[in-house]
Design a protein around this motif. Sequence first.
Motif, PDB file in Angstrom:
ATOM      1  N   TYR A 165       8.799  -7.716   8.895  1.00 60.63           N
ATOM      2  CA  TYR A 165       7.621  -7.946   8.048  1.00 60.63           C
ATOM      3  C   TYR A 165       8.003  -7.787   6.572  1.00 60.63           C
ATOM      4  N   ARG A 166       8.646  -6.669   6.258  1.00 58.35           N
ATOM      5  CA  ARG A 166       8.972  -6.361   4.861  1.00 58.35           C
ATOM      6  C   ARG A 166       9.853  -7.450   4.244  1.00 58.35           C
ATOM      7  N   GLU A 167      10.924  -7.801   4.936  1.00 55.80           N
ATOM      8  CA  GLU A 167      11.865  -8.773   4.381  1.00 55.80           C
ATOM      9  C   GLU A 167      11.243 -10.168   4.282  1.00 55.80           C
ATOM     10  N   THR A 168      10.425 -10.528   5.254  1.00 52.85           N
ATOM     11  CA  THR A 168       9.790 -11.849   5.214  1.00 52.85           C
ATOM     12  C   THR A 168       8.788 -11.938   4.077  1.00 52.85           C
ATOM     13  N   PHE A 169       7.980 -10.903   3.895  1.00 53.18           N
ATOM     14  CA  PHE A 169       7.017 -10.909   2.795  1.00 53.18           C
ATOM     15  C   PHE A 169       7.728 -11.037   1.448  1.00 53.18           C
ATOM     16  N   LEU A 170       8.887 -10.411   1.316  1.00 57.37           N
ATOM     17  CA  LEU A 170       9.633 -10.496   0.060  1.00 57.37           C
ATOM     18  C   LEU A 170      10.067 -11.927  -0.240  1.00 57.37           C
ATOM     19  N   THR A 171      10.403 -12.686   0.800  1.00 62.25           N
ATOM     20  CA  THR A 171      10.858 -14.064   0.584  1.00 62.25           C
ATOM     21  C   THR A 171       9.727 -14.977   0.132  1.00 62.25           C
ATOM     22  N   TRP A 172       8.476 -14.565   0.328  1.00 64.36           N
ATOM     23  CA  TRP A 172       7.346 -15.420  -0.044  1.00 64.36           C
ATOM     24  C   TRP A 172       7.105 -15.457  -1.547  1.00 64.36           C
ATOM     25  N   SER A 173       7.586 -14.459  -2.271  1.00 67.11           N
ATOM     26  CA  SER A 173       7.389 -14.390  -3.730  1.00 67.11           C
ATOM     27  C   SER A 173       5.911 -14.506  -4.105  1.00 67.11           C
ATOM     28  N   LEU A 174       5.071 -13.806  -3.360  1.00 62.92           N
ATOM     29  CA  LEU A 174       3.637 -13.773  -3.630  1.00 62.92           C
ATOM     30  C   LEU A 174       3.271 -12.407  -4.207  1.00 62.92           C
ATOM     31  N   PRO A 175       2.148 -12.318  -4.936  1.00 61.75           N
ATOM     32  CA  PRO A 175       1.735 -11.030  -5.526  1.00 61.75           C
ATOM     33  C   PRO A 175       1.172 -10.088  -4.460  1.00 61.75           C
ATOM     34  N   LEU A 176       2.074  -9.453  -3.702  1.00 63.64           N
ATOM     35  CA  LEU A 176       1.682  -8.581  -2.598  1.00 63.64           C
ATOM     36  C   LEU A 176       2.205  -7.165  -2.815  1.00 63.64           C
ATOM     37  N   ASP A 177       1.402  -6.188  -2.428  1.00 62.35           N
ATOM     38  CA  ASP A 177       1.849  -4.807  -2.284  1.00 62.35           C
ATOM     39  C   ASP A 177       1.730  -4.477  -0.803  1.00 62.35           C
ATOM     40  N   VAL A 178       2.862  -4.300  -0.140  1.00 62.04           N
ATOM     41  CA  VAL A 178       2.881  -4.134   1.316  1.00 62.04           C
ATOM     42  C   VAL A 178       3.122  -2.671   1.669  1.00 62.04           C
ATOM     43  N   HIS A 179       2.289  -2.147   2.561  1.00 58.33           N
ATOM     44  CA  HIS A 179       2.408  -0.769   3.027  1.00 58.33           C
ATOM     45  C   HIS A 179       2.543  -0.796   4.545  1.00 58.33           C
ATOM     46  N   LEU A 180       3.580  -0.156   5.059  1.00 58.10           N
ATOM     47  CA  LEU A 180       3.873  -0.152   6.490  1.00 58.10           C
ATOM     48  C   LEU A 180       3.485   1.188   7.099  1.00 58.10           C
ATOM     49  N   MET A 181       2.746   1.130   8.200  1.00 52.77           N
ATOM     50  CA  MET A 181       2.304   2.334   8.898  1.00 52.77           C
ATOM     51  C   MET A 181       2.680   2.218  10.371  1.00 52.77           C
ATOM     52  N   GLU A 182       2.966   3.372  11.004  1.00 54.76           N
ATOM     53  CA  GLU A 182       3.353   3.367  12.415  1.00 54.76           C
ATOM     54  C   GLU A 182       2.214   3.765  13.344  1.00 54.76           C
ATOM     55  N   HIS A 183       1.304   4.611  12.877  1.00 51.74           N
ATOM     56  CA  HIS A 183       0.288   5.192  13.746  1.00 51.74           C
ATOM     57  C   HIS A 183      -1.119   4.808  13.288  1.00 51.74           C
ATOM     58  N   GLY A 184      -2.008   4.628  14.261  1.00 50.99           N
ATOM     59  CA  GLY A 184      -3.376   4.263  13.940  1.00 50.99           C
ATOM     60  C   GLY A 184      -4.095   5.307  13.116  1.00 50.99           C
ATOM     61  N   LEU A 185      -3.893   6.586  13.432  1.00 50.84           N
ATOM     62  CA  LEU A 185      -4.571   7.651  12.693  1.00 50.84           C
ATOM     63  C   LEU A 185      -4.086   7.703  11.248  1.00 50.84           C
ATOM     64  N   ASP A 186      -2.766   7.582  11.053  1.00 50.20           N
ATOM     65  CA  ASP A 186      -2.230   7.566   9.689  1.00 50.20           C
ATOM     66  C   ASP A 186      -2.794   6.389   8.900  1.00 50.20           C
ATOM     67  N   ALA A 187      -2.947   5.250   9.580  1.00 53.47           N
ATOM     68  CA  ALA A 187      -3.499   4.070   8.912  1.00 53.47           C
ATOM     69  C   ALA A 187      -4.940   4.317   8.479  1.00 53.47           C
ATOM     70  N   LEU A 188      -5.735   4.969   9.336  1.00 58.57           N
ATOM     71  CA  LEU A 188      -7.124   5.267   8.981  1.00 58.57           C
ATOM     72  C   LEU A 188      -7.197   6.182   7.763  1.00 58.57           C
ATOM     73  N   VAL A 189      -6.307   7.167   7.713  1.00 56.74           N
ATOM     74  CA  VAL A 189      -6.280   8.079   6.570  1.00 56.74           C
ATOM     75  C   VAL A 189      -5.930   7.320   5.292  1.00 56.74           C
ATOM     76  N   GLU A 190      -4.931   6.439   5.378  1.00 58.89           N
ATOM     77  CA  GLU A 190      -4.510   5.669   4.210  1.00 58.89           C
ATOM     78  C   GLU A 190      -5.600   4.695   3.768  1.00 58.89           C
ATOM     79  N   VAL A 191      -6.292   4.089   4.727  1.00 54.10           N
ATOM     80  CA  VAL A 191      -7.401   3.195   4.381  1.00 54.10           C
ATOM     81  C   VAL A 191      -8.484   3.967   3.638  1.00 54.10           C
ATOM     82  N   GLY A 192      -8.758   5.201   4.084  1.00 51.58           N
ATOM     83  CA  GLY A 192      -9.748   6.016   3.398  1.00 51.58           C
ATOM     84  C   GLY A 192      -9.326   6.372   1.984  1.00 51.58           C
ATOM     85  N   ARG A 193      -8.023   6.511   1.772  1.00 47.62           N
ATOM     86  CA  ARG A 193      -7.512   6.847   0.440  1.00 47.62           C
ATOM     87  C   ARG A 193      -7.541   5.642  -0.489  1.00 47.62           C
TER      88      ARG A 193
END
Length: 204
Positions: free
Chosen positions: A90-118
């Motif tokens: 995902y990370r390397e492919t998004f970089l090749t697109w040269s689009l204005p993206l900030d990509v954040h990678l998460m492994e766990h659903g609970l961690d993702a919920l916490v980050e979404v809340g932040r």
Amino acid sequence: MAGKSDSNSEFISTAQAARQLGLSLGAVQQMVESGTLAGWKTAGGHRRIRQDSVDALLAHARSPSAPMRSNRERLRVMVVEDDRLLQNIYRETFLTWSLPLDVHLMEHGLDALVEVGREPPDLLIADLRIPGIDGFEMIRRLRDNPLSSDIAIVVVSALGPKEIAAAGGLPEDITVYRKPIPFHELHGYVQAMISMRRRARHPG
């Protein structure tokens, strides 16, 4: 793709939808195929798109419900995937697109919920089989929370339609792709979001 609706609905062509949304024909076609826009194909193979689904998409892009997200110049994308190899892809492919993206990678659903809340993302791409809180429960909680209910969500999973239905299904507005990761479709989806945000910030 969404099935043919009742005859009283107003339908427009792909070209008309593209003009209204400020997108390319290819991007609109991908949005119809993924179910993001409601439409159907004529016997001759031409797409007819529901005007109300285009209106709803434009209204969502212009909605002031999440001003912090809509005012960002770069699209914030969160990917919830526990496979480290796929995270790197995902990370390397998004970089090749040269689009204005900030990509954040998460492994766990609970961690993702916490980050979404932040800091809520503009787009969340999620697997369904993830550790702890699985993707089904994570999406349910996001949709039940008024602060995250409008986040665009794309599911990329090895599960098929029958398996997803057996597990309780997903909300109708969720776009679902089958693994392997369909980067061509994701690229069109992300480009469409960026174009719509730009148009919403600079109408006319």
